[in-house]
Design a protein around this motif. Sequence first.
Motif, PDB file in Angstrom:
ATOM      1  N   GLY A  37      38.075  32.574  51.893  1.00  8.66           N
ATOM      2  CA  GLY A  37      38.905  33.706  51.493  1.00  8.66           C
ATOM      3  C   GLY A  37      40.385  33.448  51.712  1.00  8.66           C
ATOM      4  N   ARG A  40      42.120  31.730  48.738  1.00  4.12           N
ATOM      5  CA  ARG A  40      42.380  32.352  47.436  1.00  4.12           C
ATOM      6  C   ARG A  40      43.860  32.612  47.172  1.00  4.12           C
ATOM      7  NH1 ARG A  40      39.801  36.096  42.731  1.00  4.12           N
ATOM      8  NH2 ARG A  40      39.106  37.638  44.206  1.00  4.12           N
ATOM      9  N   ASN A 249      45.749  39.661  45.775  1.00  6.59           N
ATOM     10  CA  ASN A 249      44.507  39.100  45.252  1.00  6.59           C
ATOM     11  C   ASN A 249      43.299  39.790  45.847  1.00  6.59           C
ATOM     12  OD1 ASN A 249      45.536  37.030  47.536  1.00  6.59           O
ATOM     13  ND2 ASN A 249      43.302  37.179  47.610  1.00  6.59           N
ATOM     14  N   VAL A 252      37.407  37.595  48.760  1.00 12.44           N
ATOM     15  CA  VAL A 252      36.188  36.822  48.598  1.00 12.44           C
ATOM     16  C   VAL A 252      35.110  37.533  49.411  1.00 12.44           C
ATOM     17  CG1 VAL A 252      35.044  34.631  49.028  1.00 12.44           C
ATOM     18  CG2 VAL A 252      37.427  34.666  48.262  1.00 12.44           C
ATOM     19  N   PHE A 285      37.133  29.798  41.662  1.00  9.16           N
ATOM     20  CA  PHE A 285      38.230  30.776  41.666  1.00  9.16           C
ATOM     21  C   PHE A 285      38.709  31.087  40.251  1.00  9.16           C
ATOM     22  CE2 PHE A 285      39.182  29.441  46.209  1.00  9.16           C
ATOM     23  CZ  PHE A 285      38.812  30.660  46.747  1.00  9.16           C
ATOM     24  N   TRP A 290      42.342  37.196  39.248  1.00 10.57           N
ATOM     25  CA  TRP A 290      42.881  37.131  40.612  1.00 10.57           C
ATOM     26  C   TRP A 290      42.874  38.471  41.342  1.00 10.57           C
ATOM     27  CZ3 TRP A 290      47.498  39.824  41.720  1.00 10.57           C
ATOM     28  CH2 TRP A 290      48.238  40.266  40.617  1.00 10.57           C
TER      29      TRP A 290
END
Length: 432
Positions: A37, A40, A249, A252, A285, A290
């Motif tokens: 995470g 990202r 963003n 995750v 990803f 996003w």
Amino acid sequence: MRLYSTLSRRLEELPEPPGPIRMYVCGPTVYQRAHIGNARPFVVAMWLRSWLRASGYEATLVHNITDVNDKIYAAAPGASAELAARATEWYLEDTGDLGLGLPDALPKATESIPAIIRFVEQLVERGYAYPAGGDVYFRVTRDPGYGRLSGQRPDQMAPDEDQSPLKEDPRDFALWKATKPGEDTSWESPWGRGRPGWHIECSVMAEEAFGPAFEIHGGGLDLVFPHHENELAQSRALGHDFARIWMHNGMVELGGEKMSKSLGNDVSLRNVLDTWGREVVLLFFLRAHWRRPIELTDETLAQAKAEVETFRNFFLDAEPGVEDGERILRSELAAVLDDDFNTPEALALFHSWRAREERSSLRYGLELFGLGSIAEPPQAPPEVAALAERRRDARAAKDFAEADRLRDELAAAGWEVRDIAAPPGYRLVPRT
RNA sequence: GGCGCCUUGGCCGAGUGGUUAGGCACGGGUCUGCAAAACCCGGUACGCCGGUUCGACUCCGGCAGGCGCCUCCA
């Protein structure tokens, strides 16, 4: 190009190239190995910089490292500085292995202490902050716009159970904290020995890099409140515009829940990198927009891997020496990326280019996202190639038992062999 | 209690007031000694209930479920 901003809750138009576009994206607190995470915002920021530069912008990315913080003290009592240094190395190593290069600057909180102290002093002088017992707090009630970023209203906030008696108001937050027993890092300040609070470092480091106004501030959605709200409040208190566009963003997730170190459901970036490889992580990803959450499962990773292999096979199947000119269909890509950086649409476009055999465009597109390696043909070592040649000759002699045996041997060596018509009559692909 | 987001075919995942997203998986086929890869064929899906509209998956309202945040978090 336009990007969605949390602050305005709408798409914001970027200035025309060359910009500049200055981006400050919050990095991790370094006390353990980064999880997937944490990767990202790094990946999104590096991709965006890549695309902006390809679009003619002067784009710079500053990505901070929080290397002084309660978490670090708790994780390594008496040795927090050593842990922070080690975890910083891990972070650089793991994000470096994504193969996206480095941000333009990676400032550390501990290297900006004098500027942090000056910033806090100015807030105190202007009445936006007050010292109390060696701490300094930001006076939230002094800022009528407080909550503009997150939509929080101070009077509606949930009451804090565990309230410091030093605060005038429960919503006030620490700019500076007096050092406590067991904390092994501290600095002299006008308020005694101490260390910075969590939010002040980012206001200071961003402004040290870019001045009082810049284009983009990024980070995970979980930083909107309080972290970014407080950064904005601090900087606006000094009359600075600070960031114009705020990009947050999506998280995750694992099993439908946000991955986080505190929940204990985190999977390290290192682990995913070692298990699946950098290309799969990047494709993973790329598959989600996003701003949306993304679920980490064996299936989503396997789907990403399958797509990587599909693209790789496309380049493997290219006729040797045949390249379809220099045409790059950049405008097709711009149509989706300039619209809030829609990478799933870009991925769909890549598949369309694959079907249309737009090799140059596809290579160009993949390279933008650090995936140019997919277009590179694998090189088998000589001993593996020798096995493949023996198998080819066995097939030519109709000795299929021997050919199959050699295929198994190649598989054991980690290589898949495919029969092709063109010389040399076989193709070797790493088994993954 | 407050703020915000989400719900699309087996899975992942864009998007639009009226036209096939795309991918992964799966089934059939072509090719192959057998495979693999590739290619061809095969699914009109948008949580539920109302409303607006000539027409809604797309707009509005309600409901249900899920998620994030409300001072540890990328």
